[in-house]
Write a protein that holds these residues in place. Structure first.
Motif, PDB file in Angstrom:
ATOM      1  N   GLN A 319     -33.113  28.246  33.448  1.00 19.31           N
ATOM      2  CA  GLN A 319     -32.486  26.954  33.733  1.00 19.31           C
ATOM      3  C   GLN A 319     -30.989  27.008  33.453  1.00 19.31           C
ATOM      4  O   GLN A 319     -30.180  26.445  34.202  1.00 19.31           O
ATOM      5  CB  GLN A 319     -33.137  25.864  32.882  1.00 19.31           C
ATOM      6  CG  GLN A 319     -34.572  25.562  33.257  1.00 19.31           C
ATOM      7  CD  GLN A 319     -35.193  24.541  32.322  1.00 19.31           C
ATOM      8  OE1 GLN A 319     -34.945  24.539  31.121  1.00 19.31           O
ATOM      9  NE2 GLN A 319     -36.021  23.671  32.872  1.00 19.31           N
ATOM     10  N   ARG A 322     -29.182  28.598  36.176  1.00 18.93           N
ATOM     11  CA  ARG A 322     -29.077  27.681  37.315  1.00 18.93           C
ATOM     12  C   ARG A 322     -28.085  26.555  37.055  1.00 18.93           C
ATOM     13  O   ARG A 322     -27.176  26.305  37.870  1.00 18.93           O
ATOM     14  CB  ARG A 322     -30.461  27.091  37.611  1.00 18.93           C
ATOM     15  CG  ARG A 322     -30.515  26.082  38.746  1.00 18.93           C
ATOM     16  CD  ARG A 322     -31.826  25.313  38.726  1.00 18.93           C
ATOM     17  NE  ARG A 322     -31.933  24.464  37.540  1.00 18.93           N
ATOM     18  CZ  ARG A 322     -33.049  23.839  37.169  1.00 18.93           C
ATOM     19  NH1 ARG A 322     -34.162  23.983  37.867  1.00 18.93           N
ATOM     20  NH2 ARG A 322     -33.060  23.076  36.091  1.00 18.93           N
ATOM     21  N   ASP A 329     -29.851  28.702  42.792  1.00 19.53           N
ATOM     22  CA  ASP A 329     -30.019  27.303  43.177  1.00 19.53           C
ATOM     23  C   ASP A 329     -31.289  26.691  42.611  1.00 19.53           C
ATOM     24  O   ASP A 329     -31.366  25.491  42.382  1.00 19.53           O
ATOM     25  CB  ASP A 329     -30.036  27.178  44.708  1.00 19.53           C
ATOM     26  CG  ASP A 329     -28.699  27.529  45.325  1.00 19.53           C
ATOM     27  OD1 ASP A 329     -27.652  27.247  44.696  1.00 19.53           O
ATOM     28  OD2 ASP A 329     -28.698  28.114  46.426  1.00 19.53           O
ATOM     29  N   SER A 330     -32.318  27.509  42.425  1.00 18.20           N
ATOM     30  CA  SER A 330     -33.577  27.036  41.854  1.00 18.20           C
ATOM     31  C   SER A 330     -34.159  28.142  40.991  1.00 18.20           C
ATOM     32  O   SER A 330     -33.852  29.332  41.188  1.00 18.20           O
ATOM     33  CB  SER A 330     -34.566  26.636  42.957  1.00 18.20           C
ATOM     34  OG  SER A 330     -34.937  27.766  43.720  1.00 18.20           O
ATOM     35  N   ASP A 333     -35.529  31.430  42.373  1.00 24.81           N
ATOM     36  CA  ASP A 333     -34.558  32.343  42.987  1.00 24.81           C
ATOM     37  C   ASP A 333     -34.198  33.513  42.080  1.00 24.81           C
ATOM     38  O   ASP A 333     -33.687  34.534  42.545  1.00 24.81           O
ATOM     39  CB  ASP A 333     -33.270  31.595  43.343  1.00 24.81           C
ATOM     40  CG  ASP A 333     -33.467  30.584  44.459  1.00 24.81           C
ATOM     41  OD1 ASP A 333     -34.472  30.702  45.182  1.00 24.81           O
ATOM     42  OD2 ASP A 333     -32.621  29.681  44.592  1.00 24.81           O
TER      43      ASP A 333
END
Length: 503
Positions: A319, A322, A329-330, A333
């Motif tokens: 996280q 990201r 992006d997520s 990925d």
């Protein structure tokens, strides 16, 4: 006829409700995230009323998606982020302060002060835990000492404490004035205030921390046929349904993975990473930096204990990649990016953002990336992020084997990261044991459902639950032993670089 069990899974970043049938299969589910609040470096908070609002919403969505009548739900189980602490007004339901999250490190000074007389293991003999910012007790002490009016309200019986399970059960069973104020033994065992043998609050520790016993919830079994109350017809379920299952999230995963035999273990990959080993009715002290904790207690049956290795940052590191760096992006990925390179490029990422948990318990540590050269790119960083989870898991596993004398032959895994095939293969490689993912990976919610279902006879015994467990995928080690040893040796050097950063 009661056909389903509902589980509310209140986690660090989101709240879910899942309906399970008798086979332990998911019928319907809904999930909503809540805000992460960072008032200062090292401080992490949640808004308690936002959590209740999210809970109400996902419950209603789950029932609607399933297309069932609420009366078809036999009972409700709760599972939760364990050490997160809050204090609220029993008459109004208003929190006095935001919930202080398990990752929060503001209580370091309190822990250091308590450790001056007896060291970090001062309360370990009674509680199974070291003094650490991780646990709830120091958080209560901080609120009592720093939030205006709470001390006097606690003394007169108005201010009450709970972990998130207590907060949710209190609201589900009626809220102000009538809500049941309870905490199950697994969550209570993470407060640093409960005696592992008596399963009661330890008066000596309460006195040392200045916490009135009157503000604490009643300690109950994880699965309780007496129930703690029923939901209100005007509440999110829209019917009267017994609330009778409660387990901290990692113990719930132990139950969901049906690790009912002594020596069985599971590892959950979520915001953090948590490995639990069932030690049966024996309280096994740790000499290797692990936690001794309650595994579960079903009704009047003997208490089952566990050894736990807690890692603060695993999925949260993805996280961070990201949200803070924008490299992906997520979350999914990260695997594709990491697969674009053959290895980590020589770098190691030790995510000691909240200090180091097991097996070190170093609140002075902070995160580092080591081995950087001009060759390294964002794909190598992504790979190092995933590998950090596997390395930390190996450290915990080695400590667990040392304490228990049990050499694990396989590792059952669950949580959001177990769908990352690169991570699971690397985990198997670095541990040199097979890694097994079950068909139902929502084992945390499933464990809460099992606890609630056992309480009302929806399931009759543990044998029924074990028959529900099925293998989905297995990864076997493929890595050369010499290469494995070199990687792990370099990881341990990287960990040393995190020490003594905070005075």
């Amino acid at each position: 006829m009661n056909k389903y069990i509902a589980a509310i899974d209140q986690g660090t970043t989101s709240t879910r409700c899942i309906l399970f049938d008798h086979r332990g299969e998911i019928i319907s589910a809904a999930q909503k995230e809540h805000e992460q609040i960072y008032p200062k470096p090292g401080w992490v908070e949640h808004q308690p009323l936002e959590i209740i609002e999210r809970m109400n919403s996902v419950v209603q969505d789950t029932i609607r998606f399933a297309g069932i009548a609420p009366q078809e739900i036999a009972s409700i189980g709760i599972t939760n982020q364990r050490e997160t602490a809050l204090v609220w007004d029993r008459k109004t339901g208003q929190p006095y302060y935001n919930a202080i999250v398990w990752q929060d490190t503001r209580t370091k000074g309190i822990c250091d002060e308590l450790a001056e007389n007896g060291g970090l293991d001062r309360f370990r003999a009674a509680t199974g835990l070291p003094l650490s910012t991780y646990f709830s007790g120091p958080k209560i002490k901080w609120i009592l000492e720093n939030v205006d009016g709470v001390r006097s309200a606690a003394n007169d019986g108005t201010a009450i404490f709970g972990t998130i399970d207590s907060w949710i059960i209190w609201w589900l069973t009626g809220g102000p004035e009538v809500g049941s104020h309870v905490i199950d033994v697994t969550n209570a065992s993470r407060t640093l205030l409960m005696d592992l043998e008596t399963l009661d609050w330890n008066d000596e520790i309460l006195e040392e921390m200045g916490i009135p016993r009157s503000m604490l919830p009643s300690i109950v079994s994880s699965s309780d046929s007496n129930t703690w109350g029923v939901t209100n017809r005007n509440g999110p379920f829209g019917a009267k349904i017994p609330v009778c299952g409660d387990l901290g999230d990692q113990q719930a995963a132990l139950v969901g993975q049906t690790c009912f035999e002594t020596g069985e273990a599971k590892n959950t990959y979520g915001t953090g990473c948590f490995m639990l080993l069932n030690t049966g009715i024996e309280i096994v002290p740790s000499n290797s930096g692990l936690l001794t904790t309650v595994g579960y207690k079903f009704g009047d049956l003997p208490t089952i204990y566990a050894l736990e290795g807690s890692i603060a940052i695993t999925g949260a590191l993805v996280q961070w990649l990201r949200d803070n760096l924008g490299i992906i992006d997520s979350a999914p990925d990260v695997e594709k990016l990491a697969l674009s390179v053959d290895d980590n490029g020589g770098i190691y990422f030790v995510p000691a953002f909240s200090g180091l948990f097991a097996p070190y318990w170093r609140s002075d540590a902070r995160g580092v990336i080591v081995g950087m050269t001009r060759y390294v790119n964002k794909a190598h960083i992504a790979r190092a992020v995933l590998e950090a989870t596997a390395y930390q898991t190996r450290e915990v596993l080695e400590a667990m084997q040392k304490d228990s004398g049990v050499n694990l032959t396989t590792l059952k895994v669950d949580g959001g990261m177990v769908f990352n095939n690169l991570l699971m293969q690397f985990q198997s490689d670095i541990l040199d044991v097979p890694v097994i993912r079950p068909k139902v990976t929502e084992t945390t919610a499933l464990g809460a459902a099992y606890a609630a279902g056992l309480a009302v006879g929806f399931w009759n015994n543990l044998d029924e639950l074990q028959k529900n467990w099925q293998v989905d995928k297995m990864w076997r080690p493929k890595m050369d032993e010499e290469y494995r040893s070199q990687l792990y040796s370099d990881w341990l050097k990287a960990v040393e670089r995190t020490f003594d950063w905070v005075a």
